[in-house]
Write a protein that holds these residues in place. Sequence first.
Motif, mmCIF file in Angstrom:
data_model
loop_
_atom_site.group_PDB
_atom_site.id
_atom_site.type_symbol
_atom_site.label_atom_id
_atom_site.label_comp_id
_atom_site.label_asym_id
_atom_site.label_seq_id
_atom_site.Cartn_x
_atom_site.Cartn_y
_atom_site.Cartn_z
ATOM 1 N N GLY A 18 0.681 -0.554 -0.290
ATOM 2 C CA GLY A 18 0.039 0.400 -0.063
ATOM 3 C C GLY A 18 0.750 1.043 0.246
ATOM 4 N N ASN A 19 -0.247 2.486 -0.043
ATOM 5 C CA ASN A 19 0.848 3.357 -0.430
ATOM 6 C C ASN A 19 2.202 4.005 -1.141
ATOM 7 O OD1 ASN A 19 -1.087 5.094 1.612
ATOM 8 N ND2 ASN A 19 0.381 3.954 3.144
ATOM 9 N N ASN A 20 1.525 3.094 -2.195
ATOM 10 C CA ASN A 20 3.243 3.239 -3.006
ATOM 11 C C ASN A 20 4.222 2.597 -2.807
ATOM 12 O OD1 ASN A 20 1.320 4.378 -5.793
ATOM 13 N ND2 ASN A 20 2.284 6.266 -4.479
ATOM 14 N N ILE A 21 4.380 1.228 -1.781
ATOM 15 C CA ILE A 21 5.370 0.744 -0.975
ATOM 16 C C ILE A 21 5.436 -0.532 -1.677
ATOM 17 C CG2 ILE A 21 6.657 -0.610 0.717
ATOM 18 C CD1 ILE A 21 4.724 1.696 2.480
ATOM 19 N N SER A 22 5.660 -0.839 -2.946
ATOM 20 C CA SER A 22 6.586 -2.667 -2.811
ATOM 21 C C SER A 22 7.846 -2.958 -2.572
ATOM 22 C CB SER A 22 6.401 -2.625 -4.328
ATOM 23 O OG SER A 22 6.402 -1.315 -5.187
ATOM 24 N N PHE A 23 7.816 -4.297 -2.240
ATOM 25 C CA PHE A 23 10.035 -4.655 -2.454
ATOM 26 C C PHE A 23 9.414 -6.078 -3.167
ATOM 27 C CE2 PHE A 23 9.612 -2.572 1.686
ATOM 28 C CZ PHE A 23 10.795 -2.168 1.563
ATOM 29 N N ASN A 24 10.843 -6.571 -3.834
ATOM 30 C CA ASN A 24 11.078 -7.653 -4.666
ATOM 31 C C ASN A 24 11.120 -8.305 -3.129
ATOM 32 O OD1 ASN A 24 9.776 -7.045 -7.005
ATOM 33 N ND2 ASN A 24 12.504 -5.949 -6.750
ATOM 34 N N LYS A 25 11.011 -9.695 -2.938
ATOM 35 C CA LYS A 25 11.227 -10.767 -2.219
ATOM 36 C C LYS A 25 11.734 -11.970 -2.840
ATOM 37 C CE LYS A 25 7.540 -13.595 -0.934
ATOM 38 N NZ LYS A 25 6.656 -14.226 -0.481
ATOM 39 N N PHE B 214 6.098 -11.396 9.868
ATOM 40 C CA PHE B 214 4.458 -10.548 9.159
ATOM 41 C C PHE B 214 5.036 -9.637 10.048
ATOM 42 C CE2 PHE B 214 0.686 -12.910 9.768
ATOM 43 C CZ PHE B 214 0.872 -13.835 8.334
ATOM 44 N N PHE B 215 5.904 -9.549 11.686
ATOM 45 C CA PHE B 215 6.621 -8.335 12.131
ATOM 46 C C PHE B 215 8.053 -7.260 10.956
ATOM 47 C CE2 PHE B 215 10.186 -6.326 14.785
ATOM 48 C CZ PHE B 215 9.403 -4.800 15.348
ATOM 49 N N THR B 216 8.784 -8.296 10.168
ATOM 50 C CA THR B 216 9.205 -7.945 8.940
ATOM 51 C C THR B 216 8.437 -6.870 7.986
ATOM 52 O OG1 THR B 216 10.967 -9.411 9.510
ATOM 53 C CG2 THR B 216 11.413 -8.261 7.020
ATOM 54 N N LEU B 217 7.420 -7.574 7.516
ATOM 55 C CA LEU B 217 7.020 -6.764 6.929
ATOM 56 C C LEU B 217 6.329 -5.822 7.491
ATOM 57 C CD1 LEU B 217 4.818 -10.571 5.589
ATOM 58 C CD2 LEU B 217 6.676 -8.183 4.189
ATOM 59 N N SER B 218 5.925 -5.610 8.668
ATOM 60 C CA SER B 218 5.140 -4.469 9.354
ATOM 61 C C SER B 218 6.132 -3.078 9.312
ATOM 62 C CB SER B 218 4.727 -4.021 10.321
ATOM 63 O OG SER B 218 5.980 -5.329 11.513
ATOM 64 N N MET B 219 7.955 -3.895 9.313
ATOM 65 C CA MET B 219 8.797 -2.757 9.723
ATOM 66 C C MET B 219 8.553 -2.048 7.928
ATOM 67 S SD MET B 219 9.845 -2.543 12.587
ATOM 68 C CE MET B 219 12.443 -1.937 12.313
ATOM 69 N N MET B 220 8.602 -3.070 6.907
ATOM 70 C CA MET B 220 8.966 -2.645 5.849
ATOM 71 C C MET B 220 7.723 -1.499 5.326
ATOM 72 S SD MET B 220 9.337 -6.729 3.990
ATOM 73 C CE MET B 220 9.017 -6.449 2.895
ATOM 74 N N GLN B 221 6.647 -1.715 5.603
ATOM 75 C CA GLN B 221 5.752 -0.305 5.649
ATOM 76 C C GLN B 221 6.136 0.838 6.307
ATOM 77 O OE1 GLN B 221 1.761 -1.428 7.237
ATOM 78 N NE2 GLN B 221 1.456 -1.864 5.041
ATOM 79 N N ARG B 222 7.066 0.655 7.391
ATOM 80 C CA ARG B 222 7.473 2.085 7.808
ATOM 81 C C ARG B 222 8.910 2.188 7.471
ATOM 82 N NH1 ARG B 222 6.173 4.701 13.465
ATOM 83 N NH2 ARG B 222 5.079 2.981 13.178
ATOM 84 N N PHE B 223 9.838 1.392 6.978
ATOM 85 C CA PHE B 223 10.548 1.342 6.584
ATOM 86 C C PHE B 223 10.806 1.724 4.876
ATOM 87 C CE2 PHE B 223 11.521 1.662 10.788
ATOM 88 C CZ PHE B 223 12.192 2.465 11.179
ATOM 89 N N PRO B 224 10.340 2.651 3.756
ATOM 90 C CA PRO B 224 10.728 1.298 2.660
ATOM 91 C C PRO B 224 11.368 2.310 2.108
ATOM 92 C CG PRO B 224 9.788 3.511 2.880
ATOM 93 C CD PRO B 224 9.051 3.006 4.284
ATOM 94 N N ASP B 225 12.059 2.557 2.113
ATOM 95 C CA ASP B 225 13.924 2.879 1.485
ATOM 96 C C ASP B 225 14.698 1.659 2.110
ATOM 97 O OD1 ASP B 225 12.618 4.842 -0.168
ATOM 98 O OD2 ASP B 225 12.990 6.173 2.014
ATOM 99 N N HIS B 226 14.654 0.726 2.911
ATOM 100 C CA HIS B 226 16.100 -0.078 3.533
ATOM 101 C C HIS B 226 15.418 -1.947 2.611
ATOM 102 C CE1 HIS B 226 15.952 3.389 6.643
ATOM 103 N NE2 HIS B 226 16.901 2.178 6.905
#
Length: 284
Positions: free
Chosen positions: A27-34, A82-94
């Motif tokens: 969401g909010n234009n946040i995406s990651f390659n996994k 799940f915690f990692t994914l929630s952190m990714m929402q807060r730190f989308p540039d990491h």
Amino acid sequence: MKKGLVFIICFIFLLLTACKESRIHLGNNISFNKEENLHYGNSPEQVMDLYIPNKKLSGEEEVFVIIHGGGWRGGNKSQLTFFTLSMMQRFPDHIFINMNYRLASTIQYAIPNQTDDIKNVIVYLKKRLNYKPRLILMGNSAGGHLSMLYAYHFDADKNVKAVINIVGPADLSDEGFKSYEEYSFIEKHLIDPKILPTTTAAGNFASPVHWINTTSSPTLAYYGKTDRVVPLSQNKILDSVLSKNNVFHESYEFSGGHLDWDKLPNNTFLVDKIEAFLEKIDKK
């Protein structure tokens, strides 16, 4: 109340969906390659999940290395997905790594295997990214202990920007911690005696506080007020040694036991404090 419940259900659905795709949209234009279960060593246990922001990298992205708990001889990276994914929402540039490591047993010591595995992940990462990233080591319980021990003692290249220690034992000689039901296993199988200096006892070698000095990594600690595994005394000991050495640090306590850090509202409080803590480091 109903709106909050709907939000939680939608968020869980989003995370479950994300776990099945090679690209994660948060969401909010946040995406990651996994990339899941990447091998960084020859052991079946030496695997990790890698999450890279889905955009052109600048070559300056910092990396969270997330290390699970489990008493050094159990646990799995999936516990922190799940915690990692929630952190990714807060730190989308990491960039994020959620790693497994070689577990201890009656025939295999935890250390140096597990600290070597953190180093192996870092070596893999440098080759993969083709630059030297600043690292944020974050772990819970045994993973918190390993994060501190690696940063304070084994990080010869000073790659670690910060440590996020969640309910991790910092001083294994603490009388309060000796009541831990698996303490006898720690005494016998945590440290390979072959790596011990002649002047250093195993308990001191394995205690992160033993290695803290004025150049140690900034540290945020999070401990439960009613934790029966890693007592609150550990927080006071760690805080005292970091203060004595003038290491930038913060410590917080939450209501609950050893596993309650990842429950509402404790988890959201923690993420807020991590964000503020890292911002303070950047301004120093």
